[in-house]
Design a protein around this motif. Sequence first.
Motif, mmCIF file in Angstrom:
data_model
loop_
_atom_site.group_PDB
_atom_site.id
_atom_site.type_symbol
_atom_site.label_atom_id
_atom_site.label_comp_id
_atom_site.label_asym_id
_atom_site.label_seq_id
_atom_site.Cartn_x
_atom_site.Cartn_y
_atom_site.Cartn_z
ATOM 1 N N ASP A 145 2.205 1.929 14.020
ATOM 2 C CA ASP A 145 1.266 2.644 14.878
ATOM 3 C C ASP A 145 -0.035 1.843 14.903
ATOM 4 O O ASP A 145 -0.883 2.018 14.047
ATOM 5 N N ASP A 146 -0.138 0.904 15.824
ATOM 6 C CA ASP A 146 -1.326 0.050 15.894
ATOM 7 C C ASP A 146 -1.443 -0.511 17.311
ATOM 8 O O ASP A 146 -0.488 -0.451 18.085
ATOM 9 N N ARG B 108 2.832 6.968 6.738
ATOM 10 C CA ARG B 108 4.071 7.175 5.965
ATOM 11 C C ARG B 108 4.138 6.077 4.924
ATOM 12 O O ARG B 108 3.766 4.931 5.189
ATOM 13 N N ASN C 135 9.061 2.262 12.335
ATOM 14 C CA ASN C 135 7.894 2.723 13.074
ATOM 15 C C ASN C 135 6.681 1.874 12.730
ATOM 16 O O ASN C 135 6.637 1.263 11.670
ATOM 17 N N MET D 97 9.726 0.495 3.635
ATOM 18 C CA MET D 97 8.967 1.748 3.772
ATOM 19 C C MET D 97 7.702 1.701 2.907
ATOM 20 O O MET D 97 6.892 2.624 2.920
ATOM 21 N N ILE D 98 7.572 0.607 2.140
ATOM 22 C CA ILE D 98 6.442 0.498 1.203
ATOM 23 C C ILE D 98 5.285 -0.230 1.892
ATOM 24 O O ILE D 98 5.484 -1.307 2.465
ATOM 25 N N TRP E 155 1.585 -7.810 11.868
ATOM 26 C CA TRP E 155 1.975 -6.660 11.035
ATOM 27 C C TRP E 155 1.244 -5.384 11.381
ATOM 28 O O TRP E 155 1.595 -4.311 10.900
ATOM 29 N N GLY E 156 0.152 -5.500 12.146
ATOM 30 C CA GLY E 156 -0.631 -4.300 12.446
ATOM 31 C C GLY E 156 -1.444 -3.844 11.243
ATOM 32 O O GLY E 156 -1.766 -2.674 11.118
ATOM 33 N N PRO F 38 -4.976 -4.220 9.207
ATOM 34 C CA PRO F 38 -6.323 -4.771 9.124
ATOM 35 C C PRO F 38 -6.723 -5.006 7.666
ATOM 36 O O PRO F 38 -6.300 -4.260 6.782
ATOM 37 N N SER G 71 -6.710 -1.852 2.637
ATOM 38 C CA SER G 71 -5.559 -2.594 2.158
ATOM 39 C C SER G 71 -5.597 -2.761 0.656
ATOM 40 O O SER G 71 -4.593 -3.089 0.047
ATOM 41 N N ALA H 243 -0.887 4.421 5.874
ATOM 42 C CA ALA H 243 -0.315 4.132 7.194
ATOM 43 C C ALA H 243 0.489 5.307 7.750
ATOM 44 O O ALA H 243 1.426 5.107 8.509
ATOM 45 N N ARG I 246 8.069 -5.661 9.971
ATOM 46 C CA ARG I 246 8.879 -5.230 8.827
ATOM 47 C C ARG I 246 9.624 -6.358 8.136
ATOM 48 O O ARG I 246 10.099 -6.206 7.018
HETATM 49 C C1 LIG Z 1 6.954 -2.447 6.396
HETATM 50 S S1 LIG Z 1 6.179 -1.174 7.251
HETATM 51 C C2 LIG Z 1 5.623 -0.106 5.989
HETATM 52 C C3 LIG Z 1 6.067 1.327 6.205
HETATM 53 C C4 LIG Z 1 5.460 1.986 7.410
HETATM 54 N N1 LIG Z 1 4.221 2.662 7.059
HETATM 55 C C5 LIG Z 1 6.432 2.981 8.018
HETATM 56 O O1 LIG Z 1 6.104 4.159 8.130
HETATM 57 O O2 LIG Z 1 7.523 2.571 8.407
HETATM 58 C C6 LIG Z 1 4.762 -2.036 7.807
HETATM 59 C C7 LIG Z 1 3.861 -1.237 8.732
HETATM 60 O O3 LIG Z 1 3.125 -0.253 7.990
HETATM 61 C C8 LIG Z 1 1.750 -0.259 8.328
HETATM 62 N N2 LIG Z 1 0.977 -0.654 7.132
HETATM 63 C C9 LIG Z 1 1.462 -1.136 5.967
HETATM 64 N N3 LIG Z 1 0.476 -1.338 5.075
HETATM 65 C C10 LIG Z 1 -0.681 -0.984 5.681
HETATM 66 C C11 LIG Z 1 -2.066 -0.968 5.284
HETATM 67 N N4 LIG Z 1 -2.444 -1.351 4.078
HETATM 68 N N5 LIG Z 1 -2.988 -0.550 6.181
HETATM 69 C C12 LIG Z 1 -2.608 -0.145 7.426
HETATM 70 N N6 LIG Z 1 -1.323 -0.134 7.867
HETATM 71 C C13 LIG Z 1 -0.369 -0.540 7.005
HETATM 72 C C14 LIG Z 1 1.579 -1.236 9.466
HETATM 73 O O4 LIG Z 1 1.652 -0.506 10.683
HETATM 74 C C15 LIG Z 1 2.805 -2.122 9.356
HETATM 75 O O5 LIG Z 1 3.184 -2.520 10.623
#
Ligand SMILES: C[S@@+](CC[C@H](N)C(=O)[O-])C[C@H]1O[C@@H](n2cnc3c(N)ncnc32)[C@H](O)[C@@H]1O
Length: 323
Positions: free
Chosen positions: A163-164, A51, A161, A254-255, A309-310, A312, A5, A49, A237
Amino acid sequence: MILSSTIQSVSPTIPLVLQPQDMKLHSWCENFLPINPSVKVVTTDQSVAGRGVFAMDDLQPDERICFIPNALVFHQENCASCFPQLAKEISKSKQKYGFGMDEKKFAWIHRLWRKVARKTRVQPEFYHLEEDDLWQPELTLYALEAIKENHPWKEWIDQWNRDDPTYSLFKKNAKVYDEEVIDLTAKELQKQANYFSDLHLKAALSIRLGRFEEQKQVLPLKDDVETSSMYSLLGSRAGELGDNLTGVIPFHDMINHSLDPNLSMSYGQDHIEIYANRPIAKGQELFLCYTEIGREMSTSNALWSLIQWGIPHRKEDIKIFDF
Ligand SMILES: C[S@@+](CC[C@H](N)C(=O)[O-])C[C@H]1O[C@@H](n2cnc3c(N)ncnc32)[C@H](O)[C@@H]1O
């Protein structure tokens, strides 16, 4: 998913390539909001993550990343004006429920929480369901409606999306009494954050599922996989935007998250702006910090971040041990 993170991704050796779904999402964003042409949403292993948003060129401090008109934000007020019929139904359901009128109705969840408290020595906050707590089921109803009605938000929502392990649990429409699947999910979560005990994780998952059940008794949510998946997606989100207002901000969502973000936000009268807070080199991933707590991360925030939020966090990023 890399458990980093706070680590900024380094300039990649492999060039970032946009997948067809990234291009689709990007053109949706560009249609509606001004985005810096040097940043792109990319599905790649180089993202923390899977994306994220990347700099395709060097960015300067204070450079604007995107400008989001408030009217595009997916929050309760904008949703109510887009879907007035559903808004009426939601308001009627809330009135019918009569908050604070029938405490006995939820005696079972208070019993569950007492059990959790005894086992884990965590004192869960005892609180009764209030109207402000309903943003997640409420936005779930609106998101499903937007998809059904082919609203312009649909194309963006279709790309939501996560993925957790917690999301997998909700994708099964699991219930608080499905002990076996809760056990397995807790084991998966422990691989990501082994400083939490099995009991803490099971308790947090049970409370999360219990609260969802409670909210389903207030609002007309269906008991199906589509609904519980959307509910969980929203949880990861949405952010608090003001008094009684919670929502998902296009493109901002998306960030990915970092405790040491290279982006900051500013709020105008009718828009939100995201800008670089330092030089960002071509190829680096862009990050926001989802939590105001930032470097003051506590164990309870880390647990919430993992479940809701999924995301860690590393043990060394936790500064306050509140259980
Ligand atoms: C607001 S979305 C961010 C965009 C997301 N990666 C997507 O493809 O839609 C939040 C999700 O992204 C993932 N995520 C965001 N920051 C993360 C991080 N530092 N480590 C692991 N997963 C992260 C988590 O699954 C979280 O539920």
